[in-house]
Design a protein around this motif. Structure first.
Motif, PDB file in Angstrom:
ATOM      1  N   ALA A   2       0.822  -1.330   0.128  1.00 54.62           N
ATOM      2  CA  ALA A   2       0.066   0.068   0.035  1.00 54.62           C
ATOM      3  C   ALA A   2       0.915   1.472  -0.013  1.00 54.62           C
ATOM      4  CB  ALA A   2      -1.006  -0.064   1.269  1.00 54.62           C
ATOM      5  N   ARG A   3       2.031   1.026   0.465  1.00 53.32           N
ATOM      6  CA  ARG A   3       3.067   2.477   0.528  1.00 53.32           C
ATOM      7  C   ARG A   3       4.100   2.320  -0.387  1.00 53.32           C
ATOM      8  NH1 ARG A   3       4.600  -0.489   5.280  1.00 53.32           N
ATOM      9  NH2 ARG A   3       6.585  -1.274   5.116  1.00 53.32           N
ATOM     10  N   THR A   4       3.794   1.505  -1.388  1.00 49.58           N
ATOM     11  CA  THR A   4       4.766   1.347  -2.494  1.00 49.58           C
ATOM     12  C   THR A   4       4.134   1.733  -3.749  1.00 49.58           C
ATOM     13  OG1 THR A   4       5.985  -0.355  -1.689  1.00 49.58           O
ATOM     14  CG2 THR A   4       6.356  -0.170  -3.904  1.00 49.58           C
ATOM     15  N   ALA A   5       4.877   2.609  -4.799  1.00 51.16           N
ATOM     16  CA  ALA A   5       4.125   3.088  -5.934  1.00 51.16           C
ATOM     17  C   ALA A   5       4.792   2.231  -6.989  1.00 51.16           C
ATOM     18  CB  ALA A   5       4.644   4.525  -6.209  1.00 51.16           C
ATOM     19  N   PRO A   6       3.303   1.945  -7.767  1.00 52.05           N
ATOM     20  CA  PRO A   6       3.892   1.052  -9.264  1.00 52.05           C
ATOM     21  C   PRO A   6       4.896   1.854  -9.924  1.00 52.05           C
ATOM     22  CG  PRO A   6       1.436   1.520  -9.150  1.00 52.05           C
ATOM     23  CD  PRO A   6       2.190   2.332  -7.892  1.00 52.05           C
ATOM     24  N   PHE A   7       5.683   1.078 -10.450  1.00 52.84           N
ATOM     25  CA  PHE A   7       7.083   1.593 -11.457  1.00 52.84           C
ATOM     26  C   PHE A   7       7.289   0.803 -12.674  1.00 52.84           C
ATOM     27  CE2 PHE A   7       8.580  -1.312  -8.276  1.00 52.84           C
ATOM     28  CZ  PHE A   7       9.683  -1.888  -8.745  1.00 52.84           C
ATOM     29  N   ASP A   8       8.026   1.279 -13.624  1.00 56.17           N
ATOM     30  CA  ASP A   8       8.060   0.846 -15.030  1.00 56.17           C
ATOM     31  C   ASP A   8       9.500  -0.330 -14.560  1.00 56.17           C
ATOM     32  OD1 ASP A   8       6.183   1.965 -16.381  1.00 56.17           O
ATOM     33  OD2 ASP A   8       7.369   3.761 -16.651  1.00 56.17           O
ATOM     34  N   LEU A   9       9.298  -1.649 -15.170  1.00 54.90           N
ATOM     35  CA  LEU A   9      10.282  -2.578 -15.106  1.00 54.90           C
ATOM     36  C   LEU A   9      10.996  -2.329 -16.515  1.00 54.90           C
ATOM     37  CD1 LEU A   9      11.543  -5.009 -13.654  1.00 54.90           C
ATOM     38  CD2 LEU A   9      10.009  -6.452 -15.109  1.00 54.90           C
ATOM     39  N   PRO A  10      12.224  -2.198 -16.340  1.00 57.05           N
ATOM     40  CA  PRO A  10      13.101  -2.218 -17.789  1.00 57.05           C
ATOM     41  C   PRO A  10      12.683  -3.487 -18.307  1.00 57.05           C
ATOM     42  CG  PRO A  10      14.576  -1.441 -15.771  1.00 57.05           C
ATOM     43  CD  PRO A  10      13.164  -2.376 -15.208  1.00 57.05           C
ATOM     44  N   PRO A  11      13.122  -3.205 -19.720  1.00 57.86           N
ATOM     45  CA  PRO A  11      13.001  -4.717 -20.540  1.00 57.86           C
ATOM     46  C   PRO A  11      13.820  -5.687 -20.186  1.00 57.86           C
ATOM     47  CG  PRO A  11      13.469  -2.638 -22.011  1.00 57.86           C
ATOM     48  CD  PRO A  11      13.374  -2.396 -20.586  1.00 57.86           C
ATOM     49  N   LEU A  12      13.585  -6.839 -20.144  1.00 56.56           N
ATOM     50  CA  LEU A  12      14.217  -8.092 -19.582  1.00 56.56           C
ATOM     51  C   LEU A  12      15.014  -8.952 -20.844  1.00 56.56           C
ATOM     52  CD1 LEU A  12      11.805  -9.610 -17.018  1.00 56.56           C
ATOM     53  CD2 LEU A  12      13.449  -7.644 -16.853  1.00 56.56           C
TER      54      LEU A  12
ATOM     55  N   PHE B 180      23.861 -20.255 -14.362  1.00 57.11           N
ATOM     56  CA  PHE B 180      22.447 -20.297 -14.445  1.00 57.11           C
ATOM     57  C   PHE B 180      22.085 -19.404 -15.580  1.00 57.11           C
ATOM     58  CE2 PHE B 180      23.692 -21.174 -10.247  1.00 57.11           C
ATOM     59  CZ  PHE B 180      22.707 -22.334 -10.000  1.00 57.11           C
ATOM     60  N   LEU B 181      20.970 -19.829 -16.350  1.00 53.04           N
ATOM     61  CA  LEU B 181      20.366 -18.780 -17.218  1.00 53.04           C
ATOM     62  C   LEU B 181      19.006 -18.277 -16.566  1.00 53.04           C
ATOM     63  CD1 LEU B 181      20.495 -20.922 -20.837  1.00 53.04           C
ATOM     64  CD2 LEU B 181      21.928 -19.242 -19.756  1.00 53.04           C
ATOM     65  N   ALA B 182      18.918 -16.983 -16.870  1.00 56.25           N
ATOM     66  CA  ALA B 182      17.994 -16.062 -16.145  1.00 56.25           C
ATOM     67  C   ALA B 182      17.616 -14.953 -17.083  1.00 56.25           C
ATOM     68  CB  ALA B 182      18.390 -15.808 -14.715  1.00 56.25           C
ATOM     69  N   LEU B 183      16.374 -14.710 -16.665  1.00 53.02           N
ATOM     70  CA  LEU B 183      16.164 -13.340 -17.325  1.00 53.02           C
ATOM     71  C   LEU B 183      16.696 -11.987 -16.406  1.00 53.02           C
ATOM     72  CD1 LEU B 183      12.409 -13.873 -18.300  1.00 53.02           C
ATOM     73  CD2 LEU B 183      14.364 -13.449 -19.497  1.00 53.02           C
ATOM     74  N   ARG B 184      17.169 -11.208 -16.961  1.00 54.39           N
ATOM     75  CA  ARG B 184      17.572  -9.775 -16.113  1.00 54.39           C
ATOM     76  C   ARG B 184      17.316  -8.511 -16.763  1.00 54.39           C
ATOM     77  NH1 ARG B 184      23.004  -9.277 -13.490  1.00 54.39           N
ATOM     78  NH2 ARG B 184      21.555  -8.355 -11.891  1.00 54.39           N
ATOM     79  N   GLU B 185      17.189  -7.383 -15.791  1.00 56.71           N
ATOM     80  CA  GLU B 185      16.879  -6.215 -16.447  1.00 56.71           C
ATOM     81  C   GLU B 185      17.850  -5.819 -17.228  1.00 56.71           C
ATOM     82  OE1 GLU B 185      18.085  -6.879 -13.658  1.00 56.71           O
ATOM     83  OE2 GLU B 185      18.229  -5.327 -12.323  1.00 56.71           O
ATOM     84  N   THR B 186      17.703  -4.839 -18.282  1.00 54.05           N
ATOM     85  CA  THR B 186      18.564  -4.334 -19.363  1.00 54.05           C
ATOM     86  C   THR B 186      18.989  -3.044 -19.091  1.00 54.05           C
ATOM     87  OG1 THR B 186      17.009  -3.773 -20.666  1.00 54.05           O
ATOM     88  CG2 THR B 186      17.620  -5.994 -21.125  1.00 54.05           C
TER      89      THR B 186
ATOM     90  N   GLY C  80      11.151  -8.562 -23.547  1.00 52.92           N
ATOM     91  CA  GLY C  80      11.214  -7.469 -23.753  1.00 52.92           C
ATOM     92  C   GLY C  80      10.197  -6.438 -23.921  1.00 52.92           C
ATOM     93  N   LEU C  81       9.062  -6.751 -23.620  1.00 53.95           N
ATOM     94  CA  LEU C  81       7.863  -5.889 -23.770  1.00 53.95           C
ATOM     95  C   LEU C  81       7.732  -4.889 -22.476  1.00 53.95           C
ATOM     96  CD1 LEU C  81       5.106  -8.785 -24.571  1.00 53.95           C
ATOM     97  CD2 LEU C  81       6.254  -7.114 -26.185  1.00 53.95           C
ATOM     98  N   ALA C  82       7.250  -3.926 -22.612  1.00 51.55           N
ATOM     99  CA  ALA C  82       7.058  -2.825 -21.630  1.00 51.55           C
ATOM    100  C   ALA C  82       5.987  -3.415 -20.664  1.00 51.55           C
ATOM    101  CB  ALA C  82       6.507  -1.674 -22.109  1.00 51.55           C
TER     102      ALA C  82
END
Length: 226
Positions: free
Chosen positions: A84-94, A102-108, A196-198
């Motif tokens: 409730a006290r955290t604002a939504p935010f944009d995640l960078p493309p992965l 290990f293979l993993a998705l990471r932010e770009t 990579g989608l927004a």
């Protein structure tokens, strides 16, 4: 009934293409709690390569799994207050990366809001965490950790928090060089443009493990309202 363990994770929404493709790659939908038929991976046993992350579901760790000190309802209330006290935010493309084998998705791109969210999850629910016992601490191989990681393990029950934390959505177990040469292009192709989608980070996902050794499922997605 109080689950064996609770974890605070980021996970893509059910209607996100990454949820569908990533869950199918792992062979299990953590939202539905159901197995999925995995894609073919000629010459390799995809079920074995993905066995470890399959049990946890498609996710990125914010606060790692912990046993509950005061029951699920109290922890859920604390998590809801945090959301409730955290604002939504944009995640960078992965994108698919090699993370220590290990293979993993990471932010770009760097995302300070994402890191702050993880930090808040670690601290905000720590009163609800039962400290690990000696056997659990030993499984973390503290002799192989750095001094800061050992301090985090002692204080927070997990070595990879705060400055040691790295956002990652695990896709495989640790691979050999030969396996990686096949699996990395395969999973990149299979996931397609979905990573990579927004997308917005707009929820905090509560994953629960009902009993020792059982797979984790999504109990609830709490909306960020800050």
């Amino acid at each position: 009934m109080t689950p064996h363990r609770l974890a605070l994770y980021w996970a893509p929404p059910d209607d996100d293409a990454l949820h569908a493709r990533g869950s199918t790659w792992l062979g299990r939908d953590a939202a539905a709690g159901a197995p999925l038929l995995q894609p073919a991976l000629p010459g390799h046993d995809i079920a074995a390569l993905t066995a470890d992350p399959r049990g946890y579901g498609l996710h990125a760790t914010l606060k790692p799994p912990f046993r509950l000190a005061h029951g699920y309802a109290a922890a859920r209330e604390a998590a809801a207050a945090l959301a409730a006290r955290t604002a939504p935010f944009d995640l960078p493309p992965l994108a698919v990366h090699d993370l220590d084998g290990f293979l993993a998705l990471r932010e770009t791109a760097p995302c300070p809001a994402l890191h702050a969210f993880a930090d808040a999850c670690v601290t905000g629910l720590d009163d609800h965490r039962t400290p690990p016992d000696e056997a659990e601490l030993a499984r973390r191989r503290p002799d192989r950790l750095t001094a800061p990681q050992r301090e985090h393990l002692t204080r927070w029950g997990y070595p990879y928090v705060f400055e040691e934390w790295r956002f990652h959505v695990t896709l495989t177990r640790r691979l050999t060089a030969g396996e990686k040469a096949v699996v990395m292009p395969a999973v990149t192709d299979y996931l397609g443009d979905a990573p990579g989608l927004a997308r917005r980070v707009s929820t905090l996902s509560l994953f629960v493990q009902p009993a020792p050794g059982a797979p984790f499922t999504i109990a609830e997605r709490l909306p960020l309202r800050g």
